[in-house]
Design an enzyme around this catalytic site. Sequence first.
Site, mmCIF file in Angstrom:
data_model
loop_
_atom_site.group_PDB
_atom_site.id
_atom_site.type_symbol
_atom_site.label_atom_id
_atom_site.label_comp_id
_atom_site.label_asym_id
_atom_site.label_seq_id
_atom_site.Cartn_x
_atom_site.Cartn_y
_atom_site.Cartn_z
ATOM 1 N N GLY A 75 4.993 2.199 -9.014
ATOM 2 C CA GLY A 75 4.950 0.773 -8.686
ATOM 3 C C GLY A 75 3.577 0.329 -8.214
ATOM 4 N N THR A 76 2.935 1.132 -7.391
ATOM 5 C CA THR A 76 1.626 0.750 -6.839
ATOM 6 C C THR A 76 0.617 0.570 -7.968
ATOM 7 O OG1 THR A 76 2.130 1.952 -4.816
ATOM 8 C CG2 THR A 76 -0.190 1.462 -5.217
ATOM 9 N N ASN A 154 12.042 -5.133 -0.201
ATOM 10 C CA ASN A 154 12.440 -3.745 0.032
ATOM 11 C C ASN A 154 13.074 -3.536 1.405
ATOM 12 O OD1 ASN A 154 9.499 -4.340 0.386
ATOM 13 N ND2 ASN A 154 9.557 -2.416 1.530
ATOM 14 N N GLN A 182 12.251 -3.052 -6.420
ATOM 15 C CA GLN A 182 13.546 -2.875 -5.736
ATOM 16 C C GLN A 182 14.695 -3.583 -6.453
ATOM 17 O OE1 GLN A 182 14.240 -0.845 -3.404
ATOM 18 N NE2 GLN A 182 12.240 -0.325 -2.542
ATOM 19 N N SER A 202 9.101 1.044 -10.693
ATOM 20 C CA SER A 202 8.821 2.393 -10.186
ATOM 21 C C SER A 202 9.997 3.296 -10.524
ATOM 22 C CB SER A 202 8.644 2.318 -8.667
ATOM 23 O OG SER A 202 8.602 3.614 -8.123
ATOM 24 N N GLY A 203 9.697 4.471 -11.085
ATOM 25 C CA GLY A 203 10.765 5.384 -11.489
ATOM 26 C C GLY A 203 11.630 5.865 -10.329
ATOM 27 N N HIS A 204 10.965 6.199 -9.206
ATOM 28 C CA HIS A 204 11.746 6.894 -8.164
ATOM 29 C C HIS A 204 12.670 5.958 -7.381
ATOM 30 C CE1 HIS A 204 9.440 6.106 -4.289
ATOM 31 N NE2 HIS A 204 8.511 5.747 -5.155
ATOM 32 N N THR A 239 -3.615 11.461 -20.063
ATOM 33 C CA THR A 239 -2.486 12.059 -20.793
ATOM 34 C C THR A 239 -1.172 11.663 -20.125
ATOM 35 O OG1 THR A 239 -3.892 13.879 -21.417
ATOM 36 C CG2 THR A 239 -1.522 14.258 -21.624
ATOM 37 N N CYS A 327 6.109 3.146 10.056
ATOM 38 C CA CYS A 327 5.635 4.159 10.988
ATOM 39 C C CYS A 327 4.136 4.338 10.801
ATOM 40 C CB CYS A 327 6.353 5.476 10.738
ATOM 41 S SG CYS A 327 8.085 5.318 11.125
HETATM 42 N N1 PLP Z 1 6.950 -2.299 -4.303
HETATM 43 C C1 PLP Z 1 8.060 -2.197 -3.554
HETATM 44 C C2 PLP Z 1 8.878 -3.431 -3.284
HETATM 45 C C3 PLP Z 1 8.434 -0.969 -3.028
HETATM 46 O O1 PLP Z 1 9.534 -0.881 -2.269
HETATM 47 C C4 PLP Z 1 7.632 0.165 -3.295
HETATM 48 C C5 PLP Z 1 7.958 1.489 -2.704
HETATM 49 O O2 PLP Z 1 8.386 1.573 -1.580
HETATM 50 C C6 PLP Z 1 6.492 0.020 -4.110
HETATM 51 C C7 PLP Z 1 6.190 -1.234 -4.593
HETATM 52 C C8 PLP Z 1 5.601 1.169 -4.442
HETATM 53 O O3 PLP Z 1 6.133 1.937 -5.490
HETATM 54 P P1 PLP Z 1 5.579 3.420 -5.777
HETATM 55 O O4 PLP Z 1 6.066 4.269 -4.636
HETATM 56 O O5 PLP Z 1 6.182 3.809 -7.076
HETATM 57 O O6 PLP Z 1 4.108 3.322 -5.838
#
Ligand code: PLP
Length: 384
Positions: A75-76, A154, A182, A202-204, A239, A327
């Site tokens: 996501g970042t 989030n 989210q 974001s995959g995770h 890659t 935190c």
């Molecule tokens: N944007 C939101 C709303 C998120 O909750 C998060 C992760 O907590 C991210 C972006 C960042 O995603 P990533 O961990 O895949 O970089």
Amino acid sequence: MNGPIEMIYLDNNATTQVAPECVDAILACLRDGWGNPSSKHRLGIESKQCVSEARAQVATLLGATPLEIVFTSGGTESSHTAILGAVALNPDKRHIVTTTVEHPSILLLLRRLEEQGIRVTYLEVDEKGRLDLPTLERAVTQDTALVSLMLANNETGVLFPVEEAAQIAKSRGCLFHTDAVQAAGKAEIDLGRMPVDLLSLSGHKLHASKGVGALFVRKGLKLPPLFPGHQERGRRGGTENVPGIVGMGAASALAVNGLKIHEARIRTLRDRLESEILAHVPFASVNGAGAERIANTSNIRFGNMESEAILDKLDRMNIFASPGAACTASGSEPSHVLTAMGLDRSAALASIRFSLSRYTTEEEVDQVLSALSGIVGRLSAEAA
Ligand code: PLP
């Protein structure tokens, strides 16, 4: 409760369990499909096909076309590519509009851009975490290169009216990006209907693995890459993380399948968790109550009781949730989202985020409710 709880995970907005189907797909790829998608031999071609299939699966999740999907590391990176790309595409425009409650992955980049002379307007939210569209309308000017708003928050799950906001941005001739990290996989996203130019995933957060994500880039938009290279049709060098991408494709396919049914079930469980807590803890309240929210998220304030004390006791019982606070090395700082909604420091530090998933069961919610009732009762007695 019968014996110790194995584990109850209600922190799915931090990360999700990798779906067993994704684990299988990733392992098969690591074992047999480890070719480089740029190689011209059969192993490479097979890998390229796996990436193509995953691209189609992610596109289906969004109502997009496969060529509009660029795989990234998460996501970042997706949001950074979108924001920096939008600024580079519009060198004459030096203004970005966003909100005070975006994820730090966006806010920290925007702070850096401000140091470089870009003007950023941070729109405020109301006490329920909602965004006012007329305020957005007033903020967008001829100089605005980009409007970037998250789809679902989030911390609170509050949804922004992204479709209407994107229409406003488009009518003013500026680009529109949404951080849908989210929301994806939890609520329907139809990019055929929403006129957004750029969307981050974001995959995770959707039961795939970490280190993989995707950026939707609307057809026709020539977004410059963050990492130049020939991969991803010149839109993201390096890659490809083929196992991660394959897992993300599998997770997208899983999410599409029965999305509405899972969403309704999760919402029922979340609502029950909230109503039971409110019924049994007279000083509890829901942050963002009354706003439209994503189905899986509940941010609950326990009066002025320190959330860390509650979370620590839940943790010892193998129940995992999160504080509504970030935190830092020096301890807990009150959440920027909750303070933007008007909570003071102690109220923000008394808030807990519970985030459910398709794997959360009714029995787990019962166990959490029973654990919370004991913990809050004991902490109240100690404080009296
Ligand atoms: N944007 C939101 C709303 C998120 O909750 C998060 C992760 O907590 C991210 C972006 C960042 O995603 P990533 O961990 O895949 O970089």
